[in-house]
Design a protein around this motif. Structure first.
Motif, mmCIF file in Angstrom:
data_model
loop_
_atom_site.group_PDB
_atom_site.id
_atom_site.type_symbol
_atom_site.label_atom_id
_atom_site.label_comp_id
_atom_site.label_asym_id
_atom_site.label_seq_id
_atom_site.Cartn_x
_atom_site.Cartn_y
_atom_site.Cartn_z
ATOM 1 N N VAL A 125 -5.334 14.987 6.356
ATOM 2 C CA VAL A 125 -5.919 13.928 5.542
ATOM 3 C C VAL A 125 -4.853 12.864 5.341
ATOM 4 O O VAL A 125 -3.726 13.173 4.950
ATOM 5 N N GLU A 126 -5.215 11.620 5.625
ATOM 6 C CA GLU A 126 -4.314 10.485 5.414
ATOM 7 C C GLU A 126 -5.017 9.467 4.530
ATOM 8 O O GLU A 126 -6.201 9.191 4.726
ATOM 9 N N LEU A 127 -4.271 8.945 3.568
ATOM 10 C CA LEU A 127 -4.816 7.926 2.684
ATOM 11 C C LEU A 127 -3.840 6.769 2.560
ATOM 12 O O LEU A 127 -2.638 6.986 2.453
ATOM 13 N N GLU A 128 -4.378 5.572 2.569
ATOM 14 C CA GLU A 128 -3.631 4.370 2.250
ATOM 15 C C GLU A 128 -4.354 3.740 1.077
ATOM 16 O O GLU A 128 -5.570 3.547 1.133
ATOM 17 N N MET A 129 -3.603 3.442 0.018
ATOM 18 C CA MET A 129 -4.224 2.919 -1.204
ATOM 19 C C MET A 129 -3.205 2.091 -1.967
ATOM 20 O O MET A 129 -2.014 2.151 -1.667
ATOM 21 N N PRO A 130 -3.669 1.338 -2.969
ATOM 22 C CA PRO A 130 -2.714 0.579 -3.775
ATOM 23 C C PRO A 130 -1.633 1.501 -4.345
ATOM 24 O O PRO A 130 -1.919 2.622 -4.777
ATOM 25 N N GLU A 131 -0.421 1.032 -4.291
ATOM 26 C CA GLU A 131 0.756 1.808 -4.705
ATOM 27 C C GLU A 131 0.582 2.435 -6.091
ATOM 28 O O GLU A 131 0.999 3.568 -6.317
ATOM 29 N N GLN A 132 -0.048 1.729 -7.017
ATOM 30 C CA GLN A 132 -0.147 2.231 -8.394
ATOM 31 C C GLN A 132 -1.006 3.490 -8.516
ATOM 32 O O GLN A 132 -0.943 4.190 -9.510
ATOM 33 N N MET A 191 0.833 -1.191 0.000
ATOM 34 C CA MET A 191 0.000 0.000 0.000
ATOM 35 C C MET A 191 0.873 1.249 0.000
ATOM 36 O O MET A 191 1.892 1.303 0.661
ATOM 37 N N GLY A 192 0.404 2.252 -0.731
ATOM 38 C CA GLY A 192 1.047 3.550 -0.729
ATOM 39 C C GLY A 192 0.324 4.460 0.250
ATOM 40 O O GLY A 192 -0.811 4.191 0.645
ATOM 41 N N ALA A 193 0.966 5.534 0.651
ATOM 42 C CA ALA A 193 0.368 6.443 1.625
ATOM 43 C C ALA A 193 0.538 7.892 1.185
ATOM 44 O O ALA A 193 1.540 8.253 0.571
ATOM 45 N N ILE A 194 -0.467 8.687 1.506
ATOM 46 C CA ILE A 194 -0.445 10.125 1.258
ATOM 47 C C ILE A 194 -0.885 10.798 2.547
ATOM 48 O O ILE A 194 -1.857 10.371 3.189
ATOM 49 N N LYS A 195 -0.188 11.868 2.925
ATOM 50 C CA LYS A 195 -0.581 12.678 4.073
ATOM 51 C C LYS A 195 -0.558 14.138 3.647
ATOM 52 O O LYS A 195 0.417 14.597 3.067
ATOM 53 N N LYS A 196 -1.635 14.823 3.922
ATOM 54 C CA LYS A 196 -1.765 16.245 3.602
ATOM 55 C C LYS A 196 -2.318 16.985 4.817
ATOM 56 O O LYS A 196 -3.154 16.454 5.534
ATOM 57 N N SER A 197 -1.865 18.202 5.009
ATOM 58 C CA SER A 197 -2.364 19.057 6.088
ATOM 59 C C SER A 197 -2.529 20.472 5.562
ATOM 60 O O SER A 197 -1.762 20.914 4.713
ATOM 61 N N VAL A 198 -3.530 21.154 6.107
ATOM 62 C CA VAL A 198 -3.735 22.549 5.752
ATOM 63 C C VAL A 198 -4.373 23.272 6.928
ATOM 64 O O VAL A 198 -5.216 22.715 7.633
ATOM 65 N N SER A 199 -3.939 24.505 7.150
ATOM 66 C CA SER A 199 -4.522 25.367 8.157
ATOM 67 C C SER A 199 -5.609 26.200 7.480
ATOM 68 O O SER A 199 -5.357 26.842 6.453
ATOM 69 N N GLN A 227 -9.547 -3.169 -1.513
ATOM 70 C CA GLN A 227 -9.780 -3.645 -0.154
ATOM 71 C C GLN A 227 -8.544 -3.397 0.703
ATOM 72 O O GLN A 227 -7.426 -3.660 0.288
ATOM 73 N N GLY A 228 -8.758 -2.845 1.861
ATOM 74 C CA GLY A 228 -7.650 -2.466 2.735
ATOM 75 C C GLY A 228 -7.250 -1.001 2.588
ATOM 76 O O GLY A 228 -6.461 -0.492 3.377
ATOM 77 N N SER A 229 -7.805 -0.316 1.590
ATOM 78 C CA SER A 229 -7.545 1.111 1.435
ATOM 79 C C SER A 229 -8.307 1.869 2.512
ATOM 80 O O SER A 229 -9.378 1.446 2.956
#
Length: 146
Positions: free
Chosen positions: A116-123, A1-9, A97-99
């Protein structure tokens, strides 16, 4: 799984940011960054199903595993929507599944930090990273309008 993390004020209280996340007339505006005419089909209650659909009847589906009003939304994905129908067994559905997608809000003095945090298939990570760069800014813009 790949991951993305974003934050904003965001220069708005958590209640306003929450509305941008869950109210149909507001979230459609920032969902459009990901795909035109996208909307959420859900009641935004913990334990409920959620489907994100675009204008062509395609999308993704899962369950709202955490909903703490003005604080947290967590979605665990378990399938896709194809031609308007849920699919949990195709290759694409099994990949999803698992995302997971998590929104966290922390507010003080009228300013809200949205994580915001996301876990998703690497592709999908590269494509979604570009979209989320725009999406999180759009959420901020909508929340700060009023």
């Amino acid at each position: 799984m790949g991951a993305i993390k974003k934050s904003v004020s965001i220069n708005a209280p958590a209640e306003r940011v929450w509305d941008v996340l869950v109210k149909d007339e507001l979230n459609r505006q920032w969902f459009a960054v990901f795909s035109k005419d996208t909307y959420a089909d859900t009641d935004w209650k913990q334990g409920s199903r959620v489907s994100f659909l675009d204008g062509s009847g395609m999308g993704i589906t899962g369950k709202l595993t955490t909903v703490e009003v003005y604080k947290t939304i967590a979605i665990d994905y378990d399938g896709v929507i194809a031609d308007g129908k849920p699919d949990y067994e195709s290759k694409g559905a099994l990949e999803m599944q698992g995302s997971r997608e998590i929104y966290r809000l922390a507010s003080a003095d009228g300013i809200t930090l949205l994580d915001v945090e996301l876990e998703m298939p690497e592709q999908y990570t590269g494509m979604m990273l570009e979209m989320w760069d725009k999406g999180i800014i759009k959420i901020k813009e909508i929340a700060e309008i009023n």
